[in-house]
Design an enzyme around this catalytic site. Structure first.
Site, PDB file in Angstrom:
ATOM      1  N   GLU A 101       0.702  -1.074   0.057  1.00  0.00           N
ATOM      2  CA  GLU A 101      -0.004   0.104   0.007  1.00  0.00           C
ATOM      3  C   GLU A 101       0.953   1.319  -0.142  1.00  0.00           C
ATOM      4  O   GLU A 101       1.873   1.249   0.514  1.00  0.00           O
ATOM      5  CB  GLU A 101      -0.842   0.116   1.390  1.00  0.00           C
ATOM      6  CG  GLU A 101      -1.910  -1.099   1.358  1.00  0.00           C
ATOM      7  CD  GLU A 101      -2.500  -0.939   2.641  1.00  0.00           C
ATOM      8  OE1 GLU A 101      -3.201  -1.926   3.118  1.00  0.00           O
ATOM      9  OE2 GLU A 101      -2.604  -0.040   3.354  1.00  0.00           O
TER      10      GLU A 101
ATOM     11  N   CYS B 243       3.187   8.397   1.288  1.00  0.00           N
ATOM     12  CA  CYS B 243       3.453   7.478   2.580  1.00  0.00           C
ATOM     13  C   CYS B 243       3.870   6.244   1.753  1.00  0.00           C
ATOM     14  O   CYS B 243       2.828   5.608   0.877  1.00  0.00           O
ATOM     15  CB  CYS B 243       2.560   7.351   3.528  1.00  0.00           C
ATOM     16  SG  CYS B 243       2.918   6.215   4.665  1.00  0.00           S
TER      17      CYS B 243
ATOM     18  N   CYS C 241       5.570  -7.387   7.738  1.00  0.00           N
ATOM     19  CA  CYS C 241       6.404  -6.678   8.956  1.00  0.00           C
ATOM     20  C   CYS C 241       6.686  -7.847   9.925  1.00  0.00           C
ATOM     21  O   CYS C 241       5.830  -8.674  10.376  1.00  0.00           O
ATOM     22  CB  CYS C 241       5.951  -5.526   9.427  1.00  0.00           C
ATOM     23  SG  CYS C 241       7.088  -4.640  10.612  1.00  0.00           S
TER      24      CYS C 241
ATOM     25  N   CYS D 139       3.691  -5.094  16.084  1.00  0.00           N
ATOM     26  CA  CYS D 139       3.168  -4.070  16.931  1.00  0.00           C
ATOM     27  C   CYS D 139       1.783  -4.483  17.097  1.00  0.00           C
ATOM     28  O   CYS D 139       0.773  -4.862  16.061  1.00  0.00           O
ATOM     29  CB  CYS D 139       3.505  -2.708  16.514  1.00  0.00           C
ATOM     30  SG  CYS D 139       4.897  -2.288  16.382  1.00  0.00           S
TER      31      CYS D 139
ATOM     32  N   CYS E 282      -1.259  -2.914  14.843  1.00  0.00           N
ATOM     33  CA  CYS E 282      -0.954  -2.658  13.610  1.00  0.00           C
ATOM     34  C   CYS E 282      -1.676  -3.940  12.656  1.00  0.00           C
ATOM     35  O   CYS E 282      -1.072  -4.829  12.806  1.00  0.00           O
ATOM     36  CB  CYS E 282       0.658  -2.254  13.204  1.00  0.00           C
ATOM     37  SG  CYS E 282       1.150  -2.542  11.503  1.00  0.00           S
TER      38      CYS E 282
ATOM     39  N   CYS F 298      -1.698   1.989   7.810  1.00  0.00           N
ATOM     40  CA  CYS F 298      -1.274   1.085   7.036  1.00  0.00           C
ATOM     41  C   CYS F 298      -1.760  -0.274   7.201  1.00  0.00           C
ATOM     42  O   CYS F 298      -2.103  -0.672   8.446  1.00  0.00           O
ATOM     43  CB  CYS F 298       0.250   1.228   7.278  1.00  0.00           C
ATOM     44  SG  CYS F 298       0.783   0.779   8.484  1.00  0.00           S
TER      45      CYS F 298
END
Ligand code: SF4
Length: 346
Positions: free
Chosen positions: A93, A106, A113, A117, A120, A334
């Site tokens: 994205e 962005c 990832c 976190c 997220c 995100c």
């Protein structure tokens, strides 16, 4: 798009020169090809190159512009969210935002990832792979071409932890600021990290005048470790030491990102502790009214609590602003669009 073909946006100018020379073309073709690539052109659009050369290029390479899998335009502001197809089944994205000073993008640096976190959406399905520098550039080039604009500011805050893809991100930064590349000044580039302290120190040695943003989100180690597992390896004292080194080395003010979550990290104790950690440092706190993320249980803090938190920080001598939330109606946080696509919802 055949991903077995090399992406020409991964090349620096010397490597492109070598490739052009190896194809028997004169040196001046490198400049022509380079300019087309950074305009997001396909080989068929490169009309000042001989057709035979364009055909040879298409057999060996790809031009780097990414295919748009989905595009969501906000109805309340000018924010546009893109879902790009990397050609190997992976999606990333990017978000395009319009400000008074121009366009800002962005961009993502990884597919998924590793950092885990809890607030997220990008980390829920784990880590798949790093993006190459050309794939990071490709997001900007593709948005420029799609909208016929010139993006002048970049934030590395999309999917992925940029400092976990250090070499490719550094390569991207150099090409993005190069006047023969995207010509985006380092000062208009912001890199956001969850707090890989050793990499922050490594980055400080590069002496690039970019803005470093630290996703802080809690001033207490116990809570931060729960929200952001990276804190177990790099607790706040180590992270803030690394940030001091960064400031001393670059002279740049650090931005601490703080996503306010109702009843979780927006109390007076949090504000007081944040002041004791940051007072006197060359820094700025960016308070983010967090978007609600399905499945996390986190709710957006109320406007009243956000204003009170900001006032406490300001009174305590810590500069703080509240980030304008853009793209609320298109879920611009995100990872949310990619997640929906992977679940076949779009
Ligand atoms: S917030 Fe950033 S570092 Fe943390 S899991 Fe999401 S993408 Fe990774």
């Amino acid at each position: 798009m055949d991903t077995k073909l090399q992406n020409l946006l991964d090349f620096n100018i010397e490597q492109l020169e070598e490739a052009v020379k190896a194809m028997g073309q004169p040196k001046f073709r490198t400049k022509q090809l380079w300019e087309w690539l950074y305009k997001g052109a396909d080989f068929s659009d490169m009309t000042n190159l001989p057709e035979s050369f364009r055909m040879s290029l298409a057999e060996k390479y790809r031009a780097g512009r990414l295919k748009i899998k989905a595009k969501l335009c906000s109805k309340v502001d000018d924010t546009i969210k893109y879902l790009f197809d990397l050609g190997d089944g992976n999606l990333v994205e990017s978000v395009l935002m319009k400000y008074k000073y121009g366009y800002s993008a962005c961009v993502s640096t990884q597919v998924g990832c590793k950092m885990g976190c809890t607030f997220c959406a990008s980390t829920k399905a784990g880590f798949v792979r790093n993006l190459s520098s050309g794939e990071i550039l490709g997001q900007i080039v593709s948005m420029n071409a799609d909208m016929n604009i010139r993006i002048g500011h970049v934030v590395l805050m999309g999917i992925g932890e940029p400092l976990d893809n250090y070499d490719n991100v550094l390569d991207f930064l150099r090409k993005a600021q190069n006047e023969k590349g995207l010509g985006i000044s380092y000062r208009n580039i912001s890199l956001s990290t969850c707090g890989l302290a050793e990499k922050v120190i490594q980055l400080s040695e590069e002496k690039l005048p970019i803005t470093l943003s630290i996703s802080l989100h809690s001033p207490f180690d116990s809570q931060r470790s729960e929200m952001m597992p990276v804190n177990r390896k790099y607790p706040l004292d180590k992270l803030l030491d690394a940030c001091n080194i960064y400031t001393l080395s670059t002279g740049r003010r650090i931005t601490y990102e703080y996503a306010l979550i109702e009843g979780v990290n927006d109390t007076k104790e949090h504000a007081a502790r944040l002041i004791s950690l940051l007072k006197g440092k060359l820094c700025h706190v960016n308070l983010i009214p967090v978007n609600k993320v399905e499945g996390t249980g986190y709710e957006k803090a109320s406007k009243k609590n956000i204003a009170a938190f900001q006032e406490m920080l300001e009174k305590g001598g810590v500069n703080a602003t509240v980030r304008r939330t853009l793209g609320q109606d298109i879920e611009a946080a995100c990872g949310q669009l990619r997640r929906a696509a992977n679940e076949n919802k779009i």
